[in-house]
Design a protein around this motif. Structure first.
Motif, PDB file in Angstrom:
ATOM      1  N   GLU A  92       0.821  -1.195   0.000  1.00 35.62           N
ATOM      2  CA  GLU A  92       0.000   0.000   0.000  1.00 35.62           C
ATOM      3  C   GLU A  92       0.868   1.263   0.000  1.00 35.62           C
ATOM      4  O   GLU A  92       1.972   1.262   0.549  1.00 35.62           O
ATOM      5  CB  GLU A  92      -0.918   0.036   1.231  1.00 35.62           C
ATOM      6  N   ALA A  93       0.360   2.323  -0.608  1.00 35.64           N
ATOM      7  CA  ALA A  93       1.064   3.602  -0.531  1.00 35.64           C
ATOM      8  C   ALA A  93       1.073   4.102   0.911  1.00 35.64           C
ATOM      9  O   ALA A  93       2.066   4.657   1.392  1.00 35.64           O
ATOM     10  CB  ALA A  93       0.399   4.627  -1.440  1.00 35.64           C
ATOM     11  N   GLU A  94      -0.035   3.887   1.623  1.00 34.12           N
ATOM     12  CA  GLU A  94      -0.150   4.335   3.013  1.00 34.12           C
ATOM     13  C   GLU A  94      -1.034   3.356   3.784  1.00 34.12           C
ATOM     14  O   GLU A  94      -2.039   2.881   3.266  1.00 34.12           O
ATOM     15  CB  GLU A  94      -0.751   5.739   3.078  1.00 34.12           C
ATOM     16  N   LEU A  95      -0.640   3.063   5.006  1.00 38.43           N
ATOM     17  CA  LEU A  95      -1.465   2.262   5.910  1.00 38.43           C
ATOM     18  C   LEU A  95      -1.850   3.158   7.084  1.00 38.43           C
ATOM     19  O   LEU A  95      -0.991   3.670   7.794  1.00 38.43           O
ATOM     20  CB  LEU A  95      -0.706   1.038   6.417  1.00 38.43           C
ATOM     21  N   ARG A  96      -3.164   3.316   7.278  1.00 38.60           N
ATOM     22  CA  ARG A  96      -3.669   4.196   8.339  1.00 38.60           C
ATOM     23  C   ARG A  96      -4.103   3.330   9.529  1.00 38.60           C
ATOM     24  O   ARG A  96      -4.958   2.469   9.377  1.00 38.60           O
ATOM     25  CB  ARG A  96      -4.828   5.034   7.822  1.00 38.60           C
ATOM     26  N   ILE A  97      -3.509   3.606  10.673  1.00 39.39           N
ATOM     27  CA  ILE A  97      -3.780   2.825  11.881  1.00 39.39           C
ATOM     28  C   ILE A  97      -4.528   3.689  12.885  1.00 39.39           C
ATOM     29  O   ILE A  97      -4.058   4.779  13.250  1.00 39.39           O
ATOM     30  CB  ILE A  97      -2.474   2.307  12.508  1.00 39.39           C
ATOM     31  N   SER A 157     -20.605  -4.466   7.223  1.00 42.57           N
ATOM     32  CA  SER A 157     -19.795  -5.380   6.423  1.00 42.57           C
ATOM     33  C   SER A 157     -18.448  -4.765   6.064  1.00 42.57           C
ATOM     34  O   SER A 157     -18.237  -3.570   6.206  1.00 42.57           O
ATOM     35  CB  SER A 157     -20.553  -5.756   5.149  1.00 42.57           C
ATOM     36  N   GLY A 158     -17.559  -5.631   5.564  1.00 40.21           N
ATOM     37  CA  GLY A 158     -16.251  -5.167   5.100  1.00 40.21           C
ATOM     38  C   GLY A 158     -15.227  -5.046   6.198  1.00 40.21           C
ATOM     39  O   GLY A 158     -14.113  -4.579   5.966  1.00 40.21           O
ATOM     40  N   ILE A 159     -15.583  -5.474   7.422  1.00 36.81           N
ATOM     41  CA  ILE A 159     -14.684  -5.374   8.565  1.00 36.81           C
ATOM     42  C   ILE A 159     -14.504  -6.747   9.191  1.00 36.81           C
ATOM     43  O   ILE A 159     -15.470  -7.484   9.406  1.00 36.81           O
ATOM     44  CB  ILE A 159     -15.234  -4.396   9.630  1.00 36.81           C
ATOM     45  N   ASN A 276     -11.402  -5.499   5.301  1.00 39.44           N
ATOM     46  CA  ASN A 276     -10.989  -6.746   4.656  1.00 39.44           C
ATOM     47  C   ASN A 276     -11.231  -6.789   3.151  1.00 39.44           C
ATOM     48  O   ASN A 276     -11.010  -7.814   2.511  1.00 39.44           O
ATOM     49  CB  ASN A 276     -11.688  -7.938   5.319  1.00 39.44           C
ATOM     50  N   ARG A 277     -11.652  -5.694   2.565  1.00 38.30           N
ATOM     51  CA  ARG A 277     -11.945  -5.718   1.130  1.00 38.30           C
ATOM     52  C   ARG A 277     -10.674  -5.673   0.297  1.00 38.30           C
ATOM     53  O   ARG A 277     -10.620  -6.194  -0.810  1.00 38.30           O
ATOM     54  CB  ARG A 277     -12.877  -4.552   0.769  1.00 38.30           C
ATOM     55  N   GLN A 278      -9.652  -5.007   0.803  1.00 39.59           N
ATOM     56  CA  GLN A 278      -8.364  -4.957   0.106  1.00 39.59           C
ATOM     57  C   GLN A 278      -7.254  -5.106   1.135  1.00 39.59           C
ATOM     58  O   GLN A 278      -6.873  -4.139   1.784  1.00 39.59           O
ATOM     59  CB  GLN A 278      -8.196  -3.638  -0.665  1.00 39.59           C
ATOM     60  N   GLU A 279      -6.762  -6.314   1.282  1.00 42.78           N
ATOM     61  CA  GLU A 279      -5.709  -6.565   2.264  1.00 42.78           C
ATOM     62  C   GLU A 279      -4.358  -6.526   1.551  1.00 42.78           C
ATOM     63  O   GLU A 279      -3.940  -7.496   0.923  1.00 42.78           O
ATOM     64  CB  GLU A 279      -5.920  -7.910   2.954  1.00 42.78           C
ATOM     65  N   GLY A 280      -3.683  -5.369   1.642  1.00 43.78           N
ATOM     66  CA  GLY A 280      -2.365  -5.233   1.038  1.00 43.78           C
ATOM     67  C   GLY A 280      -1.307  -5.894   1.900  1.00 43.78           C
ATOM     68  O   GLY A 280      -1.566  -6.399   3.001  1.00 43.78           O
ATOM     69  N   LEU A 281      -0.081  -5.882   1.408  1.00 40.55           N
ATOM     70  CA  LEU A 281       1.002  -6.573   2.091  1.00 40.55           C
ATOM     71  C   LEU A 281       1.373  -5.920   3.419  1.00 40.55           C
ATOM     72  O   LEU A 281       1.773  -6.615   4.355  1.00 40.55           O
ATOM     73  CB  LEU A 281       2.229  -6.636   1.171  1.00 40.55           C
ATOM     74  N   ALA A 282       1.260  -4.602   3.515  1.00 40.34           N
ATOM     75  CA  ALA A 282       1.575  -3.941   4.790  1.00 40.34           C
ATOM     76  C   ALA A 282       0.550  -4.312   5.848  1.00 40.34           C
ATOM     77  O   ALA A 282       0.907  -4.631   6.996  1.00 40.34           O
ATOM     78  CB  ALA A 282       1.614  -2.427   4.601  1.00 40.34           C
TER      79      ALA A 282
END
Length: 303
Positions: A92-97, A157-159, A276-282
């Motif tokens: 991902e370009a950015e991961l927001r936590i 949904s989506g979580i 959970n709709r787009q689980e990138g590598l980060a």
């Protein structure tokens, strides 16, 4: 634009190899092409960049300034190219936590250090959230990963989520000078209602705000974060629960006293949750690390 990356590469090669001829050989070009490009740049800028002594070319002060600053751009461009390639590979370009206030942010630092040391290209952004705001950050797209989300997952949904700690450890703590400090035995609910509670404002934008340990009709002082809550209670401005990790040092120092309640607070589990709709590598990297027992213990001891 008068200055291009190609020209910066040419200046860099000339400076490193000492002449147009040697630089041309290194760049697999003819010397006249390099001479023409540099002459055109000097003409457009209205300055000379080299001191020419026979076949040798040396950058003058203007040329050296241009090259030194230009090398920063070349390195940045090279880093960007590598990062873009890794993003194309699934990072991902950015991961927001979203980090709930119950967990001190510094406990996340060793995990971030490990992530950066591995050379992963994703930028990390950490936002502080409170109670329902941690879930809401996922719902509204402010976060991709939530750490410390309290209670049960809201019905949307989506979580996905999983428990981080099934039971938190909070203590009811008040200033030694507070009227309730002299109360003997467990403090009843009706007595608590007579005193102001210090609470952290829920950061939810769309979900219903949550309260924990607050009695309906009780006067409140709302503060921005957990450390401000502890400080307000130390100052005697109100009463309330604090996580054990934060309250214990203040109790030991005599700045707070722990009291028991006739109706103990209902403790909530805290969770890890993610979109959970787009689980990138980060995101996958953090989820795997947050499944390790040692990491969980480092994050949650004293909660």
């Amino acid at each position: 634009m008068k200055i291009s990356f190609e020209l910066l590469h040419i200046l860099d090669a000339i400076e490193r190899h000492g002449s147009f001829t040697a630089a041309a050989a290194a760049l697999h070009r003819v010397p006249s092409a390099l001479s023409h490009a540099v002459a055109k740049l000097e003409d457009e800028l209205g300055v000379t960049l080299f001191l020419r002594q026979g076949r040798r070319a040396t950058l003058n002060p203007a040329g050296r300034t241009l090259l030194e600053d230009g090398r920063h751009l070349l390195r940045a461009a090279s880093d960007l190219e590598r990062r873009i390639q890794r993003i194309a590979d699934g990072w991902e370009a950015e991961l927001r936590i979203a980090l709930d206030a119950i967990i001190p942010v510094e406990r996340l630092f060793p995990l971030l250090e490990e992530f950066y040391a591995a050379g992963h290209p994703t930028q990390i952004r950490i936002n502080a959230e409170v109670l329902a705001g941690t879930w809401d950050a996922l719902l509204t797209g402010r976060a991709d990963l939530a750490i410390g989300a309290p209670g049960d997952q809201p019905a949307f949904s989506g979580i996905s989520s999983r428990p981080l700690v099934r039971r938190t450890e909070f203590v009811f703590a008040i200033a030694p000078g507070h009227p309730l400090a002299a109360w003997e035995g467990a403090i009843p609910r009706e007595e608590l209602l007579r005193h102001r509670a210090v609470v952290i404002a829920d950061t939810s934008r769309e979900l219903d705000a949550r309260t924990v340990g607050l009695i309906e009709g009780q006067d409140t002082l709302r503060v921005p974060d957990i450390r401000a809550k502890a400080s307000a209670q130390i100052a005697g401005l109100g009463i309330g629960h604090l996580p054990r990790w934060l309250a214990a040092p203040e109790i030991a120092a005599g700045r707070l006293v722990e009291k028991t309640l006739a109706d103990p607070r209902h403790e909530l589990p805290i969770n890890i949750a993610w979109r959970n709709r787009q689980e990138g590598l980060a995101l996958r990297w953090f989820l795997e690390k947050l499944a390790e027992t040692a990491t969980v213990q480092d994050l949650t001891h004293g909660l």
